[in-house]
Design an enzyme around this catalytic site. Structure first.
Site, PDB file in Angstrom:
ATOM      1  N   GLY A  48       0.963  -1.454  -0.063  1.00 16.59           N
ATOM      2  CA  GLY A  48       0.064   0.346   0.050  1.00 16.59           C
ATOM      3  C   GLY A  48       0.655   2.098  -0.021  1.00 16.59           C
ATOM      4  O   GLY A  48       1.620   1.043   0.792  1.00 16.59           O
ATOM      5  N   ALA A  49       0.661   2.109  -0.865  1.00 11.61           N
ATOM      6  CA  ALA A  49       1.913   2.939  -1.430  1.00 11.61           C
ATOM      7  C   ALA A  49       2.143   4.422   0.454  1.00 11.61           C
ATOM      8  O   ALA A  49       3.402   4.497   0.071  1.00 11.61           O
ATOM      9  CB  ALA A  49       0.708   4.420  -2.103  1.00 11.61           C
ATOM     10  N   ARG A  90      10.578  -0.954  -4.967  1.00 11.64           N
ATOM     11  CA  ARG A  90       9.844  -1.244  -5.774  1.00 11.64           C
ATOM     12  C   ARG A  90       8.887   0.234  -6.291  1.00 11.64           C
ATOM     13  O   ARG A  90       9.500   1.634  -5.553  1.00 11.64           O
ATOM     14  CB  ARG A  90       8.262  -1.335  -5.095  1.00 11.64           C
ATOM     15  CG  ARG A  90       8.036  -2.742  -4.224  1.00 11.64           C
ATOM     16  CD  ARG A  90       6.712  -2.860  -3.172  1.00 11.64           C
ATOM     17  NE  ARG A  90       5.535  -3.443  -3.943  1.00 11.64           N
ATOM     18  CZ  ARG A  90       4.400  -2.987  -4.231  1.00 11.64           C
ATOM     19  NH1 ARG A  90       4.238  -3.030  -3.293  1.00 11.64           N
ATOM     20  NH2 ARG A  90       3.687  -3.583  -5.281  1.00 11.64           N
ATOM     21  N   GLN A 197      -5.536  -8.478  -2.632  1.00 10.29           N
ATOM     22  CA  GLN A 197      -5.896  -7.557  -1.635  1.00 10.29           C
ATOM     23  C   GLN A 197      -6.938  -7.841  -1.611  1.00 10.29           C
ATOM     24  O   GLN A 197      -7.628  -6.774  -0.384  1.00 10.29           O
ATOM     25  CB  GLN A 197      -4.726  -6.571  -1.852  1.00 10.29           C
ATOM     26  CG  GLN A 197      -3.525  -6.516  -2.006  1.00 10.29           C
ATOM     27  CD  GLN A 197      -2.989  -6.704  -3.140  1.00 10.29           C
ATOM     28  OE1 GLN A 197      -3.362  -7.743  -4.246  1.00 10.29           O
ATOM     29  NE2 GLN A 197      -1.628  -6.637  -3.764  1.00 10.29           N
ATOM     30  N   ASP A 238      -1.332   4.592  -6.724  1.00 13.49           N
ATOM     31  CA  ASP A 238       0.533   4.716  -6.260  1.00 13.49           C
ATOM     32  C   ASP A 238       0.657   5.972  -6.726  1.00 13.49           C
ATOM     33  O   ASP A 238       1.577   6.208  -5.870  1.00 13.49           O
ATOM     34  CB  ASP A 238       1.083   3.158  -6.773  1.00 13.49           C
ATOM     35  CG  ASP A 238       0.183   1.855  -5.978  1.00 13.49           C
ATOM     36  OD1 ASP A 238      -1.193   1.591  -6.195  1.00 13.49           O
ATOM     37  OD2 ASP A 238       0.597   2.076  -5.358  1.00 13.49           O
ATOM     38  N   ASN A 248      -2.843   2.328 -10.443  1.00 14.43           N
ATOM     39  CA  ASN A 248      -3.417   1.853  -9.288  1.00 14.43           C
ATOM     40  C   ASN A 248      -2.905   0.289  -9.727  1.00 14.43           C
ATOM     41  O   ASN A 248      -2.508  -0.366 -10.627  1.00 14.43           O
ATOM     42  CB  ASN A 248      -4.628   1.980  -8.957  1.00 14.43           C
ATOM     43  CG  ASN A 248      -5.399   2.212  -6.920  1.00 14.43           C
ATOM     44  OD1 ASN A 248      -3.994   1.737  -6.126  1.00 14.43           O
ATOM     45  ND2 ASN A 248      -5.684   1.243  -7.402  1.00 14.43           N
ATOM     46  N   LYS A 249      -3.529  -0.190  -8.184  1.00 11.88           N
ATOM     47  CA  LYS A 249      -3.262  -1.925  -8.657  1.00 11.88           C
ATOM     48  C   LYS A 249      -3.924  -2.538 -10.056  1.00 11.88           C
ATOM     49  O   LYS A 249      -4.882  -2.403 -10.057  1.00 11.88           O
ATOM     50  CB  LYS A 249      -4.079  -2.421  -7.682  1.00 11.88           C
ATOM     51  CG  LYS A 249      -3.933  -3.997  -7.278  1.00 11.88           C
ATOM     52  CD  LYS A 249      -3.013  -4.826  -7.699  1.00 11.88           C
ATOM     53  CE  LYS A 249      -1.564  -4.465  -6.270  1.00 11.88           C
ATOM     54  NZ  LYS A 249      -0.612  -4.511  -6.827  1.00 11.88           N
TER      55      LYS A 249
HETATM   56  O1  MRU Z   1       0.688  -3.705  -4.393  1.00 13.74           O
HETATM   57  P1  MRU Z   1       0.436  -3.427  -4.135  1.00 13.74           P
HETATM   58  O2  MRU Z   1      -0.566  -4.131  -2.325  1.00 13.74           O
HETATM   59  O3  MRU Z   1       1.266  -2.074  -2.917  1.00 13.74           O
HETATM   60  O4  MRU Z   1      -0.611  -1.883  -3.924  1.00 13.74           O
HETATM   61  C1  MRU Z   1      -1.689  -1.172  -3.577  1.00 13.74           C
HETATM   62  C2  MRU Z   1      -2.634  -0.576  -3.794  1.00 13.74           C
HETATM   63  O5  MRU Z   1      -2.367  -0.860  -5.259  1.00 13.74           O
HETATM   64  C3  MRU Z   1      -3.345   0.698  -3.128  1.00 13.74           C
HETATM   65  O6  MRU Z   1      -4.609   0.560  -3.609  1.00 13.74           O
HETATM   66  C4  MRU Z   1      -3.052   2.248  -3.607  1.00 13.74           C
HETATM   67  O7  MRU Z   1      -1.692   1.699  -3.280  1.00 13.74           O
HETATM   68  C5  MRU Z   1      -3.238   2.796  -2.106  1.00 13.74           C
HETATM   69  S1  MRU Z   1      -3.552   2.382  -0.730  1.00 13.74           S
HETATM   70  C6  MRU Z   1      -4.328   3.381  -0.123  1.00 13.74           C
END
Ligand code: MRU
Length: 346
Positions: A48-49, A90, A197, A238, A248-249
């Site tokens: 999560g960012a 990352r 997730q 992100d 985003n994801k």
């Molecule tokens: O690969 P991840 O689980 O780190 O990806 C997370 C996401 O895409 C979230 O939607 C994003 O980081 C926002 S978290 C507030």
């Protein structure tokens, strides 16, 4: 309501809730070195960012706390090297480099201090990053909750909840604040292949908070929208480019297209630390590709033939045209995003 804290600083160590083990096991790991922090970010122990930004800030402190540097120049060089190392864990979420730069700026501003005091200041800065994220998420929730009325159906993708931030989350914060205000919503959580997730984290934390949540597979979102059950989509981010294009994801772009086809508003919720004015548009956002095992061994056992070609991008970019509004801690902005983002960032 009890909120789960996924990132903590406790007894001189970075303590992370191991998000890979949820929802079946709640276990914290204790990290004492910068390489342990790097590995935890890389392996999604913390994800999560905003959460990886916070973990990286503490990680950077772990990387320099035993520094033997005697001059600021030598200390700054070490700081820079450890920062670049952590940033390499990352590439997509800009919160990671945002937090590291904030730490480096803090050191530069106090370059006249003895090194021991500088180190103590950096720990304070990491704690301040966590505190400011919590405040930003709360504010996002206050603004975002105004968009919802009781009984509305809200679909979300991935996990942009408390687990991914200091507290409350970004996309989930308006849902929590709505609940605090007595406005009950019906949430649909996409499971979010390949790492799930949505199923493992979003369904878990919403259920624990007593929110009405229904888990769906990613390929059910169109049907759920067609059924008329979704009044709004809300997702996290992100990295938001200067023109509003949003990474985003993986799968978020598809959800945005579906929302457009069904005339459903598509909201992005993110703190200013996720906005990257130095990235002009979505084509310049680096997209992380992850291990093919996430796809071939989706459920712990092999679910694909050995040797098959795999493409596994962890994120996609939703073009700004598909975004109804971006909810930040400074308010809700709408198109044209290039100018509304510029004004927001001053
Ligand atoms: O690969 P991840 O689980 O780190 O990806 C997370 C996401 O895409 C979230 O939607 C994003 O980081 C926002 S978290 C507030």
């Amino acid at each position: 309501m009890e909120y789960i804290q996924s990132v903590k600083w406790e007894q001189d160590a970075l303590v992370l809730l191991d998000q890979r083990l949820l929802p079946t096991t709640v276990e914290y790991v204790r990290l004492e070195t910068v390489s342990e922090a790097w590995q935890a970010i890389k392996d999604l122990v913390v994800r999560g960012a905003p959460a990886i930004g916070m973990a990286a800030a503490y990680g950077l402190y772990l990387g320099i706390r035993d520094s033997k540097a005697e001059t600021y120049a030598a200390f700054a060089q070490e700081l820079d090297e450890q920062s670049a190392y952590l940033a390499s864990a990352r590439p997509t979420a800009v919160n990671l480099t945002w937090a590291l730069k904030r730490m480096e700026k803090k050191a530069a501003e106090h370059s006249e201090l003895p090194i021991a005091e500088l180190k103590a200041d950096l720990l304070q800065e990491a704690l301040a990053i966590q505190e400011s994220d919590e405040a930003a998420c709360r504010q996002i929730g206050e603004f975002g909750a105004d968009l919802f009325q009781a009984g509305m159906g809200v679909l979300t993708h991935c996990n942009a909840g408390g687990l991914a931030t200091g507290k409350y989350g970004t996309a989930l914060s308006p849902i929590y604040i709505a609940q605090e205000r007595g406005v009950a919503l019906k949430v649909f959580a996409d499971e979010t292949r390949p790492v799930l997730q949505g199923a493992r984290l979003t369904a878990y934390e919403l259920q624990a908070a007593g929110i009405d949540v229904t888990l769906i597979c990613d390929n059910m979102a169109a049907m759920v929208m067609k059924n008329g059950w979704v009044d709004a989509v809300i997702v996290g981010a992100d990295r938001i480019a200067a023109n509003g294009d949003t990474a985003n994801k993986i799968g978020t772009y598809g959800v945005a297209l579906l929302a457009k086809a069904h005339n459903i508003p598509f909201y992005v919720a993110a703190p200013l630390s996720t906005i990257d004015p130095d990235t002009p548009d979505g084509s310049a956002i680096p997209i992380e590709e992850r291990d093919e095992q996430e796809v071939t061994h989706g459920f712990g056992t092999r679910t694909a033939p050995e040797g098959v070609n795999v493409y596994n991008p962890a994120f996609d970019v939703t073009p700004h045209e598909y975004i109804t509004a971006i909810i930040t801690e400074k308010g809700i902005i709408r198109a044209p995003f290039a100018s509304s983002i510029r004004e927001l960032m001053v």
